[in-house]
Design a protein around this motif. Sequence first.
Motif, PDB file in Angstrom:
ATOM      1  N   GLY A 184       0.806  -1.213   0.000  1.00 56.43           N
ATOM      2  CA  GLY A 184       0.000   0.000   0.000  1.00 56.43           C
ATOM      3  C   GLY A 184       0.839   1.262   0.000  1.00 56.43           C
ATOM      4  O   GLY A 184       0.506   2.245  -0.679  1.00 56.43           O
ATOM      5  N   ALA A 197      -6.523  -1.114   3.356  1.00 61.94           N
ATOM      6  CA  ALA A 197      -5.731  -2.280   2.940  1.00 61.94           C
ATOM      7  C   ALA A 197      -5.570  -3.263   4.091  1.00 61.94           C
ATOM      8  O   ALA A 197      -5.651  -4.484   3.907  1.00 61.94           O
ATOM      9  N   ALA A 234      -3.815  -4.295  -1.279  1.00 64.61           N
ATOM     10  CA  ALA A 234      -3.409  -2.918  -1.564  1.00 64.61           C
ATOM     11  C   ALA A 234      -4.027  -2.408  -2.856  1.00 64.61           C
ATOM     12  O   ALA A 234      -4.505  -1.263  -2.934  1.00 64.61           O
TER      13      ALA A 234
END
Length: 477
Positions: A184, A197, A234
């Motif tokens: 992420g 995420a 992500a």
Amino acid sequence: MTAAAGTHEPTLSARLARFAVDCRDHGVPDAVRADIPGRVLDILGLALAAHADPGAEAAAAALRSVRRWGGVGEATVIGSGDRLPAPAAALVNGVLAHSLDFDDTHLPSVLHPSASVVPAALAAAEAVGAGGAALVPAVAAGIEVTNRLGMAGYLPETGVNVYFERGQHATSICGTIGAAVAAGLLHGLDAAGIGHAIGIAASMGAGILEANRTGGSVKQAHCGWAAHAGVSAAVLAADGLTGPPTVLEGRFGFFTAHTGDFTADALLGGLGTDWEVLRTVYKPYPSNHFTHPGVDCALALRAGGLDPADVAEIELGVAAPVLRTIAEPIAEKIRPRSAYHAKFSGPYTIAAALLGGGGLGLSLDDFAGELPADRLALAARVRCVADPRASELFPRAFAAVLRVWTRGGAVLEHRVDSSRGGPQHPLSAADLATKFQLNAERAVAPERIAALRDAVLGATGAGVTPSALLALTAPAA
């Protein structure tokens, strides 16, 4: 620690997300920055060695599977040159990294963080075109979150790691979230996005430890699936999927599901100032970490002149909780069903240390092919028992005592309170260089190993991209 309705107290995932974004935006301490390239180098060496190891059957299966999946080539498979979608590349690379059971370990959580986080970070960095300098804070934050999630499930007042008590592989369960954090950050998510995420990844982590006891190659795939799920989480967060803000502490959240209880201070105490990544130790031997203190003892007695032919009986004393992994069921441990499963056997690793050896004491060649008859015969003379001192020190250190009765009636004994490579006896820079060299040379021509090492160490600057780095691992034309 749960945020009450109507208050503004940050949730656990929000606090972890803010920590991660601070790592990216404001940097990490010098000691952490200096530590991370070694983590990347170790994982690359392990992944390369796994390509040449017939026991790494899960990696071969994973690569065959993802080649069938197809998709746009975004990231590189270490050692093969394949270009695959980032989640697929992360999957294969994570399987490769964990296949040899030679990856690093954090104490006291007793999990292996780098094998999930580094493959996820490399794949995400390639997918978004991030430079090498972005890897350091992403990997650092991902490993730190992984370690702290693992520590939160360790209850110091009882000495119990609840994940393991329930048969859960904390490495992959926690590593999925750490991988999502790393990926992420590389995708440029803000704190809210990283929080989503985490919330998404918490629904994806899994891993059952029964393969440690009775066989199967699925455990080799756990870190790969964690890396795959982390990268996927992500990307999904970047594209708008959301997760629950109380995903960790909530009534139906992560800790309720996996541990039932957790230590909040272990998760958040000193976050950003007291770094658990620096307590993540490297393995000198390619076997389950619980076997290492016994191997240390056997190598010491061998160096002192013990002749394996004179051994009548051996007693291995270890921490009581590890007996379930390296000593039970006894029939599986005195005669492991494969070289891979021998890595999880206290009796066999003692026999290998007394009769084999190489590398930094034991080598990958000690766990390859058919298991030698003389080692199996010696393993049958090893009984494993709980040792009070080793149990007291566990899991902050792995300790053991080895007692050997010789055919002539002598009794020899050696004890270690912290295994080689552990917190009290970390591997030296020279040891780590040797480990990487021995692993990489199984798949990469010698003249390319120095270039790969220099590229990894240089990847913390702006001059080396992850794609250029990973291209050096491709097989020669």
